[in-house]
Design a protein around this motif. Structure first.
Motif, PDB file in Angstrom:
ATOM      1  N   ARG A   1       0.843  -1.196   0.000  1.00  0.00           N
ATOM      2  CA  ARG A   1       0.000   0.000   0.000  1.00  0.00           C
ATOM      3  C   ARG A   1       0.877   1.245   0.000  1.00  0.00           C
ATOM      4  N   PRO A   2       0.494   2.276  -0.758  1.00  0.00           N
ATOM      5  CA  PRO A   2       1.294   3.499  -0.736  1.00  0.00           C
ATOM      6  C   PRO A   2       1.288   4.129   0.645  1.00  0.00           C
ATOM      7  N   ALA A   3       2.425   4.637   1.041  1.00  0.00           N
ATOM      8  CA  ALA A   3       2.524   5.289   2.344  1.00  0.00           C
ATOM      9  C   ALA A   3       1.710   6.580   2.335  1.00  0.00           C
ATOM     10  N   PRO A   4       1.097   6.929   3.449  1.00  0.00           N
ATOM     11  CA  PRO A   4       0.335   8.170   3.509  1.00  0.00           C
ATOM     12  C   PRO A   4       1.223   9.356   3.158  1.00  0.00           C
ATOM     13  N   ALA A   5       0.657  10.300   2.436  1.00  0.00           N
ATOM     14  CA  ALA A   5       1.427  11.485   2.062  1.00  0.00           C
ATOM     15  C   ALA A   5       1.744  12.321   3.303  1.00  0.00           C
ATOM     16  N   GLU A   6       2.822  13.054   3.207  1.00  0.00           N
ATOM     17  CA  GLU A   6       3.187  13.959   4.285  1.00  0.00           C
ATOM     18  C   GLU A   6       3.155  15.391   3.740  1.00  0.00           C
ATOM     19  N   LEU A   7       2.330  16.218   4.356  1.00  0.00           N
ATOM     20  CA  LEU A   7       2.227  17.610   3.937  1.00  0.00           C
ATOM     21  C   LEU A   7       2.959  18.509   4.926  1.00  0.00           C
ATOM     22  N   THR A   8       3.552  19.563   4.399  1.00  0.00           N
ATOM     23  CA  THR A   8       4.198  20.525   5.285  1.00  0.00           C
ATOM     24  C   THR A   8       3.117  21.325   6.004  1.00  0.00           C
ATOM     25  N   SER A   9       3.493  22.003   7.068  1.00  0.00           N
ATOM     26  CA  SER A   9       2.515  22.791   7.819  1.00  0.00           C
ATOM     27  C   SER A   9       1.907  23.875   6.942  1.00  0.00           C
ATOM     28  N   ARG A  10       2.703  24.451   6.061  1.00  0.00           N
ATOM     29  CA  ARG A  10       2.182  25.490   5.170  1.00  0.00           C
ATOM     30  C   ARG A  10       1.212  24.903   4.159  1.00  0.00           C
ATOM     31  N   GLU A  11       1.513  23.711   3.662  1.00  0.00           N
ATOM     32  CA  GLU A  11       0.602  23.066   2.725  1.00  0.00           C
ATOM     33  C   GLU A  11      -0.723  22.731   3.404  1.00  0.00           C
ATOM     34  N   VAL A  12      -0.667  22.339   4.658  1.00  0.00           N
ATOM     35  CA  VAL A  12      -1.894  22.082   5.422  1.00  0.00           C
ATOM     36  C   VAL A  12      -2.678  23.373   5.585  1.00  0.00           C
ATOM     37  N   ASP A  13      -1.979  24.472   5.861  1.00  0.00           N
ATOM     38  CA  ASP A  13      -2.646  25.773   5.992  1.00  0.00           C
ATOM     39  C   ASP A  13      -3.385  26.140   4.711  1.00  0.00           C
ATOM     40  N   VAL A  14      -2.711  25.936   3.597  1.00  0.00           N
ATOM     41  CA  VAL A  14      -3.307  26.273   2.300  1.00  0.00           C
ATOM     42  C   VAL A  14      -4.524  25.387   2.042  1.00  0.00           C
ATOM     43  N   LEU A  15      -4.386  24.099   2.305  1.00  0.00           N
ATOM     44  CA  LEU A  15      -5.480  23.180   2.041  1.00  0.00           C
ATOM     45  C   LEU A  15      -6.650  23.420   2.995  1.00  0.00           C
ATOM     46  N   THR A  16      -6.356  23.831   4.210  1.00  0.00           N
ATOM     47  CA  THR A  16      -7.417  24.175   5.162  1.00  0.00           C
ATOM     48  C   THR A  16      -8.215  25.358   4.639  1.00  0.00           C
ATOM     49  N   ALA A  17      -7.499  26.306   4.077  1.00  0.00           N
ATOM     50  CA  ALA A  17      -8.169  27.480   3.507  1.00  0.00           C
ATOM     51  C   ALA A  17      -9.025  27.089   2.311  1.00  0.00           C
TER      52      ALA A  17
ATOM     53  N   VAL B   1       0.651  30.469  -3.431  1.00  0.00           N
ATOM     54  CA  VAL B   1      -0.503  29.612  -3.144  1.00  0.00           C
ATOM     55  C   VAL B   1      -0.608  28.531  -4.211  1.00  0.00           C
ATOM     56  N   LYS B   2      -0.496  28.907  -5.455  1.00  0.00           N
ATOM     57  CA  LYS B   2      -0.603  27.951  -6.554  1.00  0.00           C
ATOM     58  C   LYS B   2       0.506  26.905  -6.477  1.00  0.00           C
ATOM     59  N   THR B   3       1.722  27.355  -6.115  1.00  0.00           N
ATOM     60  CA  THR B   3       2.848  26.422  -5.992  1.00  0.00           C
ATOM     61  C   THR B   3       2.585  25.385  -4.904  1.00  0.00           C
ATOM     62  N   HIS B   4       2.080  25.863  -3.762  1.00  0.00           N
ATOM     63  CA  HIS B   4       1.756  24.946  -2.680  1.00  0.00           C
ATOM     64  C   HIS B   4       0.690  23.943  -3.108  1.00  0.00           C
ATOM     65  N   LEU B   5      -0.321  24.428  -3.817  1.00  0.00           N
ATOM     66  CA  LEU B   5      -1.401  23.546  -4.254  1.00  0.00           C
ATOM     67  C   LEU B   5      -0.901  22.499  -5.242  1.00  0.00           C
ATOM     68  N   LEU B   6      -0.017  22.892  -6.149  1.00  0.00           N
ATOM     69  CA  LEU B   6       0.532  21.934  -7.102  1.00  0.00           C
ATOM     70  C   LEU B   6       1.305  20.823  -6.379  1.00  0.00           C
ATOM     71  N   ARG B   7       2.042  21.214  -5.344  1.00  0.00           N
ATOM     72  CA  ARG B   7       2.795  20.215  -4.569  1.00  0.00           C
ATOM     73  C   ARG B   7       1.838  19.280  -3.824  1.00  0.00           C
TER      74      ARG B   7
END
Length: 215
Positions: free
Chosen positions: A144-160, A181-187
């Motif tokens: 099974r693929p390992a769960p992705a790991e998001l940076t705290s900033r990426e979590v902030d962006v996705l929360t928004a 913002v777009k760069t974070h979302l692409l990642r």
């Protein structure tokens, strides 16, 4: 043909009939000597300390101290004794508990006498012994693929994003540019293997990476 050494084992199972059956079965094997038996995990740990067997054959679910707990203590206190789990349970959680505790092997109680004797000797040699069904389950988990790991900033962006904000609004909230913002979302899209914002939020929540905040 070389003969394996006579191994001293202890058997721990809270079900008297099952324990007696195992003792009787293994006592008939010329390569095995029963050094003792116990009816719960704590008694098993004490017994191992007293008789120092080569292998401890433990049930997983026992009173006072369960098999995983007993395994952990035996491995820590008596490293010369190998632990072989013999149980009826083959769920992922039960398997992981036993393996993480340090068990050398994990067999199911439907194993044949030949397989059990072979496993006891293999465990004594330090070889990993797994019932076929158990091995299949562990391999499936490994694939099974390992769960992705998001940076705290990426979590902030996705929360928004989950809050319904547009890219410009996210930039204002987090004091970053819209391009950032777009760069974070692409990642985030790449890490979660998704193609859009909505799917990114859904997958992140499914994987426990994001919590929806109450409005």
């Amino acid at each position: 043909m070389t003969h394996e050494p006579r191994l001293r084992i202890v058997v721990a199972d809270d079900h008297t009939v099952m324990r007696s059956g195992l003792v009787a079965l293994l006592s008939a094997e010329p390569s095995i000597e029963i050094a003792g038996e116990a009816g719960d995990g704590r008694a098993a740990v004490l017994l191992v300390g007293e008789v120092r067997p080569d292998v401890a054959l433990l049930d997983l679910r026992m009173p006072v101290l369960d098999g995983a707990g007993a395994t952990e203590r035996i491995v820590a206190e008596h490293p010369g004794t190998r632990v072989l789990i013999l149980t009826t349970y083959d769920t992922d959680a039960e398997i992981e508990r036993a393996v993480e505790a340090g068990a050398t092997g994990y067999l199911l109680k439907d194993a044949t006498r030949e397989r059990l004797v072979e496993a006891i000797h293999a465990a004594h040699r330090g070889e990993t012994v797994l019932a076929p069904r158990v091995a299949q389950r562990l391999m499936a988990r490994m694939r099974r693929p390992a769960p992705a790991e998001l940076t705290s900033r990426e979590v902030d962006v996705l929360t928004a994003v989950a809050d319904g904000l547009s890219n410009p609004e996210i930039g204002e909230r987090l004091f970053i540019t819209e391009a950032t913002v777009k760069t974070h979302l692409l990642r985030v899209f790449a890490k979660l293997d998704v193609n859009d914002r909505t799917r990114a939020v859904v997958v992140a929540m499914e994987q426990g990476l994001l919590r929806r905040t109450d409005p």
